[in-house]
Design a protein around this motif. Structure first.
Motif, PDB file in Angstrom:
ATOM      1  N   TYR A 120       0.815  -1.214   0.000  1.00 27.85           N
ATOM      2  CA  TYR A 120       0.000   0.000   0.000  1.00 27.85           C
ATOM      3  C   TYR A 120       0.853   1.271   0.000  1.00 27.85           C
ATOM      4  O   TYR A 120       0.340   2.357   0.256  1.00 27.85           O
ATOM      5  CB  TYR A 120      -0.939   0.006   1.208  1.00 27.85           C
ATOM      6  N   GLY A 121       2.141   1.114  -0.284  1.00 25.77           N
ATOM      7  CA  GLY A 121       2.999   2.290  -0.432  1.00 25.77           C
ATOM      8  C   GLY A 121       3.800   2.669   0.787  1.00 25.77           C
ATOM      9  O   GLY A 121       4.561   3.647   0.742  1.00 25.77           O
ATOM     10  N   GLY A 122       3.658   1.931   1.888  1.00 24.86           N
ATOM     11  CA  GLY A 122       4.476   2.219   3.058  1.00 24.86           C
ATOM     12  C   GLY A 122       5.926   1.828   2.833  1.00 24.86           C
ATOM     13  O   GLY A 122       6.213   0.932   2.035  1.00 24.86           O
ATOM     14  N   GLU A 123       6.827   2.494   3.515  1.00 22.59           N
ATOM     15  CA  GLU A 123       8.253   2.182   3.407  1.00 22.59           C
ATOM     16  C   GLU A 123       8.736   1.542   4.696  1.00 22.59           C
ATOM     17  O   GLU A 123       8.299   1.922   5.792  1.00 22.59           O
ATOM     18  CB  GLU A 123       9.073   3.453   3.143  1.00 22.59           C
ATOM     19  N   ILE A 124       9.646   0.579   4.571  1.00 23.50           N
ATOM     20  CA  ILE A 124      10.213  -0.098   5.730  1.00 23.50           C
ATOM     21  C   ILE A 124      11.728  -0.133   5.586  1.00 23.50           C
ATOM     22  O   ILE A 124      12.236  -0.511   4.530  1.00 23.50           O
ATOM     23  CB  ILE A 124       9.667  -1.533   5.874  1.00 23.50           C
ATOM     24  N   VAL A 125      12.425   0.261   6.630  1.00 21.39           N
ATOM     25  CA  VAL A 125      13.878   0.189   6.620  1.00 21.39           C
ATOM     26  C   VAL A 125      14.333  -0.557   7.876  1.00 21.39           C
ATOM     27  O   VAL A 125      13.686  -0.504   8.916  1.00 21.39           O
ATOM     28  CB  VAL A 125      14.542   1.584   6.584  1.00 21.39           C
TER      29      VAL A 125
END
Length: 337
Positions: free
Chosen positions: A71-76
């Motif tokens: 859904y477009g979230g970013e994870i680092v």
């Protein structure tokens, strides 16, 4: 520093990912920063999670990550080393020096299980040294279980585990002296009480085989139950001015937590919490629920702020599209609107 997000989520377990998912589906820009050191890493499976019963913890996280990024979230992968309030939100610094801005923070850093100082306990924790009958009780059913007392909840714990096995022994260890009523309850349920301090758990061929007393006596057991101290991972929060409270049960401190309202909002504006950092007894599904609740509340809070900024602009004769809203918000804050 030119990266700006609606929300930075600190912690990528069930609570953090559930919050991020709700926010991403609400079309919020979200960055999840996850250290990759989950509390339940040693556990083989997640239990009591409806629809995902017995899913390995790492698999559940992987599924959640895919859903958030879908859904477009970013994870680092990394840790947040600092967070400071700014005129329009927060400046968040990651290890490695990366710095981003966030309008809101959702902190889901969990807790640390501080285990009793008993030889062998730390090495076996999450396998055959357990603490929660709801997390691992079924898997320990009908085995020889030893409950090692550490606080006033020892009798309660022994009675809970007795539901799962007819062979339960309570090692009083450092728990308070038992009352006559408690001894009668234990005797009525067939729970043996062993006095004296525990020195170690015995292991043979990678299996727990007994509990060794300081006297040298070894009581054969297949499972040991301990009472950790549940300490909130709240360093980032305290630096922002969020207070940490003691979790007290029957006059005994069993851990710490960050107080918040039912939506996860802390006393510090713009900072929400969810999961074990706010609730020491939350299982995985409860943590996920807390994350969802916080995510929805944060979105509603941002909607209200965006609307105030849009109204202010409208009154001033400025007609902005959606891409201008965040700048309007910053300007409105600077002018005290």
């Amino acid at each position: 520093m030119d990266e700006k997000y609606d929300v930075v989520v600190v912690g990528g377990g069930a609570a953090g990912l559930a919050g991020a998912l709700a926010l991403a589906r609400a079309r919020r820009s979200v960055l999840v920063v996850d250290a990759g050191d989950p509390r339940n890493a040693r556990a083989g499976h997640v239990h009591n999670y409806l629809g995902r019963e017995s899913t390995p913890p790492a698999e559940l996280v992987a599924i959640g990550r895919d859903e958030v990024t879908g859904y477009g979230g970013e994870i680092v992968t990394g840790t947040v080393t600092a967070a400071e309030r700014t005129a329009d939100g927060f400046e968040v610094t990651l290890d490695g020096g990366r710095s981003v801005r966030a309008r809101r923070l959702l902190v889901t850093t969990g807790l640390v299980d501080e285990l009793p100082d008993i030889d062998g306990v730390a090495e076996r924790f999450g396998r055959d040294v357990l603490h929660c009958p709801y997390c691992h009780g079924w898997e320990a059913r009908d085995q020889a279980i030893g409950v090692i007392g550490g606080n006033p909840m020892a009798v309660h714990a022994a009675l809970l585990w007795r539901q799962l096995s007819a062979d339960v022994t309570l090692f009083r260890h450092r728990a308070p002296e038992l009352t006559d009523e408690q001894r009668e309850e234990l005797a009525a349920r067939g729970i043996r009480v062993v006095e004296g301090e525990v020195a170690a758990v015995e292991v043979d061929d990678d299996r727990l085989t007994g509990v060794r007393m300081r006297s040298g006596e070894v009581v054969p057991r297949q499972v040991a139950v301990v009472a950790p101290r549940f300490t909130a991972r709240a360093g980032l929060l305290t630096a922002l001015g969020v207070e940490v409270s003691e979790q007290v049960v029957q006059g005994h401190v069993i851990g710490s937590y960050v107080a918040a309202d039912p939506t996860g909002a802390t006393a510090v504006p713009g900072v929400w919490v969810a999961g074990n950092v706010a609730n020491v007894t939350a299982q995985v599904i409860v943590s996920a629920s807390g994350g969802l609740t916080a995510g929805a509340a944060i979105n509603a809070d941002l909607v209200a702020e965006d609307t105030r900024a849009a109204v202010a602009a409208h009154r001033a004769g400025v007609f902005a599209d959606e891409s201008d809203v965040s700048e309007l918000v910053g300007g409105a804050r600077r002018h005290g609107i």
